[in-house]
Design a protein around this motif. Sequence first.
Motif, PDB file in Angstrom:
ATOM      1  N   PRO A   1      -1.132  12.139  13.505  1.00 32.53           N
ATOM      2  CA  PRO A   1      -0.749  11.941  12.096  1.00 32.53           C
ATOM      3  C   PRO A   1      -1.965  11.912  11.178  1.00 32.53           C
ATOM      4  CG  PRO A   1       0.104  10.166  13.483  1.00 32.53           C
ATOM      5  CD  PRO A   1      -0.724  11.041  14.351  1.00 32.53           C
ATOM      6  N   VAL A   2      -1.813  12.494  10.002  1.00 28.01           N
ATOM      7  CA  VAL A   2      -2.862  12.491   8.984  1.00 28.01           C
ATOM      8  C   VAL A   2      -2.407  11.545   7.885  1.00 28.01           C
ATOM      9  CG1 VAL A   2      -4.066  13.880   7.262  1.00 28.01           C
ATOM     10  CG2 VAL A   2      -3.558  14.843   9.506  1.00 28.01           C
ATOM     11  N   TYR A   3      -3.208  10.524   7.592  1.00 27.80           N
ATOM     12  CA  TYR A   3      -2.863   9.528   6.592  1.00 27.80           C
ATOM     13  C   TYR A   3      -3.539   9.846   5.265  1.00 27.80           C
ATOM     14  CZ  TYR A   3      -1.040   6.950  10.536  1.00 27.80           C
ATOM     15  OH  TYR A   3      -0.322   6.583  11.641  1.00 27.80           O
ATOM     16  N   THR A   4      -2.805   9.638   4.164  1.00 27.31           N
ATOM     17  CA  THR A   4      -3.313   9.947   2.840  1.00 27.31           C
ATOM     18  C   THR A   4      -2.567   9.115   1.805  1.00 27.31           C
ATOM     19  OG1 THR A   4      -3.676  11.728   1.258  1.00 27.31           O
ATOM     20  CG2 THR A   4      -1.695  11.870   2.580  1.00 27.31           C
ATOM     21  N   PHE A   5      -3.067   9.091   0.583  1.00 21.47           N
ATOM     22  CA  PHE A   5      -2.373   8.441  -0.522  1.00 21.47           C
ATOM     23  C   PHE A   5      -1.585   9.466  -1.343  1.00 21.47           C
ATOM     24  CE2 PHE A   5      -5.846   5.397   0.223  1.00 21.47           C
ATOM     25  CZ  PHE A   5      -5.088   4.255   0.392  1.00 21.47           C
ATOM     26  N   SER A   6      -1.738  10.735  -1.029  1.00 23.40           N
ATOM     27  CA  SER A   6      -1.139  11.821  -1.793  1.00 23.40           C
ATOM     28  C   SER A   6       0.278  12.135  -1.303  1.00 23.40           C
ATOM     29  CB  SER A   6      -2.008  13.064  -1.655  1.00 23.40           C
ATOM     30  OG  SER A   6      -1.411  14.161  -2.271  1.00 23.40           O
ATOM     31  N   ASP A   7       1.072  12.795  -2.149  1.00 22.46           N
ATOM     32  CA  ASP A   7       2.412  13.229  -1.764  1.00 22.46           C
ATOM     33  C   ASP A   7       2.380  14.487  -0.906  1.00 22.46           C
ATOM     34  OD1 ASP A   7       3.665  11.145  -3.061  1.00 22.46           O
ATOM     35  OD2 ASP A   7       3.913  12.262  -4.926  1.00 22.46           O
TER      36      ASP A   7
ATOM     37  N   ALA B   1       0.851  -1.187   0.000  1.00 20.85           N
ATOM     38  CA  ALA B   1       0.000   0.000   0.000  1.00 20.85           C
ATOM     39  C   ALA B   1       0.889   1.240   0.000  1.00 20.85           C
ATOM     40  CB  ALA B   1      -0.898   0.006   1.231  1.00 20.85           C
ATOM     41  N   ASP B   2       0.466   2.248  -0.675  1.00 24.72           N
ATOM     42  CA  ASP B   2       1.210   3.497  -0.744  1.00 24.72           C
ATOM     43  C   ASP B   2       0.633   4.521   0.216  1.00 24.72           C
ATOM     44  OD1 ASP B   2       2.996   2.621  -2.715  1.00 24.72           O
ATOM     45  OD2 ASP B   2       1.506   2.980  -4.260  1.00 24.72           O
ATOM     46  N   ILE B   3       0.346   4.107   1.429  1.00 23.42           N
ATOM     47  CA  ILE B   3      -0.208   5.008   2.419  1.00 23.42           C
ATOM     48  C   ILE B   3       0.918   5.893   2.939  1.00 23.42           C
ATOM     49  CG2 ILE B   3      -1.334   5.200   4.657  1.00 23.42           C
ATOM     50  CD1 ILE B   3      -2.664   2.533   4.078  1.00 23.42           C
ATOM     51  N   ARG B   4       0.664   7.197   2.952  1.00 26.09           N
ATOM     52  CA  ARG B   4       1.656   8.158   3.394  1.00 26.09           C
ATOM     53  C   ARG B   4       1.119   8.901   4.609  1.00 26.09           C
ATOM     54  NH1 ARG B   4       5.638   8.460  -0.029  1.00 26.09           N
ATOM     55  NH2 ARG B   4       6.253  10.597   0.377  1.00 26.09           N
ATOM     56  N   CYS B   5       1.992   9.563   5.342  1.00 26.17           N
ATOM     57  CA  CYS B   5       1.613  10.171   6.608  1.00 26.17           C
ATOM     58  C   CYS B   5       2.208  11.574   6.729  1.00 26.17           C
ATOM     59  CB  CYS B   5       2.124   9.283   7.733  1.00 26.17           C
ATOM     60  SG  CYS B   5       1.757   9.879   9.359  1.00 26.17           S
ATOM     61  N   CYS B   6       1.411  12.516   7.204  1.00 30.18           N
ATOM     62  CA  CYS B   6       1.883  13.873   7.500  1.00 30.18           C
ATOM     63  C   CYS B   6       1.981  13.992   9.012  1.00 30.18           C
ATOM     64  CB  CYS B   6       0.922  14.922   6.950  1.00 30.18           C
ATOM     65  SG  CYS B   6       1.435  16.608   7.336  1.00 30.18           S
ATOM     66  N   ARG B   7       3.171  14.268   9.503  1.00 31.30           N
ATOM     67  CA  ARG B   7       3.380  14.335  10.945  1.00 31.30           C
ATOM     68  C   ARG B   7       3.465  15.780  11.444  1.00 31.30           C
ATOM     69  NH1 ARG B   7       6.118   9.775   9.207  1.00 31.30           N
ATOM     70  NH2 ARG B   7       5.453   7.888  10.254  1.00 31.30           N
ATOM     71  N   ALA B   8       2.999  16.718  10.661  1.00 32.20           N
ATOM     72  CA  ALA B   8       3.046  18.123  11.048  1.00 32.20           C
ATOM     73  C   ALA B   8       1.892  18.499  11.981  1.00 32.20           C
ATOM     74  CB  ALA B   8       3.005  19.014   9.805  1.00 32.20           C
ATOM     75  N   HIS B   9       1.012  17.558  12.273  1.00 30.28           N
ATOM     76  CA  HIS B   9      -0.165  17.814  13.117  1.00 30.28           C
ATOM     77  C   HIS B   9       0.011  17.137  14.470  1.00 30.28           C
ATOM     78  CE1 HIS B   9      -2.171  19.175   9.456  1.00 30.28           C
ATOM     79  NE2 HIS B   9      -1.632  18.112   8.875  1.00 30.28           N
ATOM     80  N   ASP B  10      -0.911  17.405  15.395  1.00 28.75           N
ATOM     81  CA  ASP B  10      -0.885  16.748  16.700  1.00 28.75           C
ATOM     82  C   ASP B  10      -1.037  15.243  16.542  1.00 28.75           C
ATOM     83  OD1 ASP B  10      -0.622  19.168  17.993  1.00 28.75           O
ATOM     84  OD2 ASP B  10      -2.782  19.402  18.295  1.00 28.75           O
TER      85      ASP B  10
ATOM     86  N   PRO C   1      -3.531  16.798   2.666  1.00 21.23           N
ATOM     87  CA  PRO C   1      -4.742  17.493   2.230  1.00 21.23           C
ATOM     88  C   PRO C   1      -5.149  18.624   3.174  1.00 21.23           C
ATOM     89  CG  PRO C   1      -5.302  15.340   3.114  1.00 21.23           C
ATOM     90  CD  PRO C   1      -3.802  15.423   3.079  1.00 21.23           C
ATOM     91  N   GLU C   2      -4.654  18.616   4.414  1.00 19.94           N
ATOM     92  CA  GLU C   2      -5.043  19.633   5.385  1.00 19.94           C
ATOM     93  C   GLU C   2      -4.102  20.837   5.412  1.00 19.94           C
ATOM     94  OE1 GLU C   2      -5.799  18.028   9.222  1.00 19.94           O
ATOM     95  OE2 GLU C   2      -7.096  16.448   8.445  1.00 19.94           O
ATOM     96  N   CYS C   3      -2.774  20.582   5.316  1.00 16.91           N
ATOM     97  CA  CYS C   3      -1.835  21.697   5.469  1.00 16.91           C
ATOM     98  C   CYS C   3      -0.940  21.921   4.252  1.00 16.91           C
ATOM     99  CB  CYS C   3      -0.968  21.486   6.700  1.00 16.91           C
ATOM    100  SG  CYS C   3       0.177  20.098   6.583  1.00 16.91           S
ATOM    101  N   GLY C   4      -0.887  20.975   3.320  1.00 16.09           N
ATOM    102  CA  GLY C   4      -0.077  21.131   2.124  1.00 16.09           C
ATOM    103  C   GLY C   4       1.378  20.723   2.284  1.00 16.09           C
ATOM    104  N   GLU C   5       1.781  20.285   3.487  1.00 16.14           N
ATOM    105  CA  GLU C   5       3.158  19.820   3.712  1.00 16.14           C
ATOM    106  C   GLU C   5       3.382  18.512   2.966  1.00 16.14           C
ATOM    107  OE1 GLU C   5       5.744  21.020   5.710  1.00 16.14           O
ATOM    108  OE2 GLU C   5       4.586  22.854   5.947  1.00 16.14           O
ATOM    109  N   SER C   6       4.644  18.184   2.712  1.00 17.08           N
ATOM    110  CA  SER C   6       4.941  16.913   2.058  1.00 17.08           C
ATOM    111  C   SER C   6       4.740  15.771   3.048  1.00 17.08           C
ATOM    112  CB  SER C   6       6.361  16.908   1.518  1.00 17.08           C
ATOM    113  OG  SER C   6       7.281  17.043   2.569  1.00 17.08           O
TER     114      SER C   6
END
Length: 56
Positions: A14-20, A3-12, A23-28
Amino acid sequence: MHADIRCCRAHDRPVYTFSDTCPECGESTGNSAPAPFDPNDPYGEYRRKLKRRARE
């Protein structure tokens, strides 16, 4: 199955997404999988000893 599940750790939490990008903050986003086992890990010996002690 891979699975190509990715994670943004810039939040309290983690936000999981399939995108690079998040979707919430625009960070990589980064890989959500843990790091692979490294046989040259300098602390691996101590971690394994602790696991053995915990099982006893």
